[in-house]
Design a protein around this motif. Structure first.
Motif, PDB file in Angstrom:
ATOM      1  N   GLN A 183      -7.027   4.916  -4.913  1.00  0.00           N
ATOM      2  CA  GLN A 183      -8.139   5.606  -4.288  1.00  0.00           C
ATOM      3  C   GLN A 183      -7.796   7.189  -4.208  1.00  0.00           C
ATOM      4  O   GLN A 183      -6.608   7.534  -3.962  1.00  0.00           O
TER       5      GLN A 183
ATOM      6  N   LEU B 266       0.298   5.018   0.515  1.00  0.00           N
ATOM      7  CA  LEU B 266      -0.710   6.137   1.224  1.00  0.00           C
ATOM      8  C   LEU B 266       0.132   7.715   1.301  1.00  0.00           C
ATOM      9  O   LEU B 266       1.157   7.604   2.068  1.00  0.00           O
ATOM     10  N   TYR B 267      -0.484   8.410   0.567  1.00  0.00           N
ATOM     11  CA  TYR B 267      -0.325   9.799   0.812  1.00  0.00           C
ATOM     12  C   TYR B 267      -1.493  10.728   1.097  1.00  0.00           C
ATOM     13  O   TYR B 267      -2.426  10.854   0.546  1.00  0.00           O
ATOM     14  N   GLU B 268      -1.184  11.270   2.306  1.00  0.00           N
ATOM     15  CA  GLU B 268      -2.238  12.118   2.714  1.00  0.00           C
ATOM     16  C   GLU B 268      -1.818  13.517   3.216  1.00  0.00           C
ATOM     17  O   GLU B 268      -0.580  13.733   3.582  1.00  0.00           O
TER      18      GLU B 268
ATOM     19  N   ARG C 227      -4.111   6.884  -2.500  1.00  0.00           N
ATOM     20  CA  ARG C 227      -3.713   5.577  -2.055  1.00  0.00           C
ATOM     21  C   ARG C 227      -3.724   4.646  -3.051  1.00  0.00           C
ATOM     22  O   ARG C 227      -4.608   4.593  -4.021  1.00  0.00           O
TER      23      ARG C 227
ATOM     24  N   ARG D 162      -6.131  12.573  -0.080  1.00  0.00           N
ATOM     25  CA  ARG D 162      -5.800  11.333   0.120  1.00  0.00           C
ATOM     26  C   ARG D 162      -5.637  10.675  -1.329  1.00  0.00           C
ATOM     27  O   ARG D 162      -6.321  10.518  -2.023  1.00  0.00           O
TER      28      ARG D 162
ATOM     29  N   CYS E 215     -12.126   4.959  -6.719  1.00  0.00           N
ATOM     30  CA  CYS E 215     -11.078   4.325  -7.169  1.00  0.00           C
ATOM     31  C   CYS E 215     -11.061   4.271  -8.618  1.00  0.00           C
ATOM     32  O   CYS E 215     -11.927   4.139  -9.324  1.00  0.00           O
TER      33      CYS E 215
ATOM     34  N   VAL F  19       0.803  -1.175   0.001  1.00  0.00           N
ATOM     35  CA  VAL F  19      -0.031   0.227   0.046  1.00  0.00           C
ATOM     36  C   VAL F  19       0.976   1.067  -0.049  1.00  0.00           C
ATOM     37  O   VAL F  19       1.748   1.334   0.699  1.00  0.00           O
TER      38      VAL F  19
ATOM     39  N   PHE G 269      -3.114   0.696  -3.787  1.00  0.00           N
ATOM     40  CA  PHE G 269      -3.270  -0.455  -3.238  1.00  0.00           C
ATOM     41  C   PHE G 269      -3.538  -1.708  -4.040  1.00  0.00           C
ATOM     42  O   PHE G 269      -4.101  -1.712  -5.198  1.00  0.00           O
TER      43      PHE G 269
END
Length: 141
Positions: free
Chosen positions: A93, A61-63, A80, A78, A111, A59, A82
């Protein structure tokens, strides 16, 4: 309509800070939003996406920002990537909330299904875009 991500750089405090305008679609829904970030974020995206997925449960993930009112952020974003199966199928996403009160609130989440080579290609596009030589990054499935 096909799935795509289009990012446009809007002149700001380059080369350190970026003002980015995103246009995104999964082929059924589309949205536009803008946000501000550090320029090194583009390289971070490239580093992670070029080798994605590294394993079956990988995964990325960048927020940036927060949706919690007490955090007092102007927005939340966000991104993401995955895996969706043990055979390597993937998705990206995207979620954005401008954190405004109703009726000015703008919020979306969806997504984009993608194959690993398509995500790696997006990573290469981020790598090139991080050089700040082009105004637009365009990626599509």
């Amino acid at each position: 309509m096909s799935a795509y991500i289009r990012i446009t750089r809007i002149p700001y405090e380059e080369p350190y800070h970026l003002h980015l305008a995103f246009e995104v679609s999964n082929g059924r829904q589309s949205c536009c939003f803008e946000y501000f970030d550090n320029a090194d974020t583009l390289t971070h995206f490239a580093d992670k996406l070029e080798v994605f997925p590294r394993h079956p449960t990988d995964v990325f993930l960048y927020e940036v920002g927060s949706e919690r009112p007490e955090d007092r952020w102007g927005y939340y974003f966000r991104f993401r990537a995955f895996t969706t199966s043990s055979t390597g199928h993937c998705a990206i996403q995207l979620r954005f909330n401008n954190n405004e009160a109703l009726p000015m609130r703008e919020l979306f989440e969806f997504c984009i299904s993608a194959e690993p080579n398509q995500i790696a290609n997006l990573g290469r596009l981020f790598r090139h875009f991080s050089k700040l030589e082009d105004d637009v990054l365009e990626w599509s499935i």
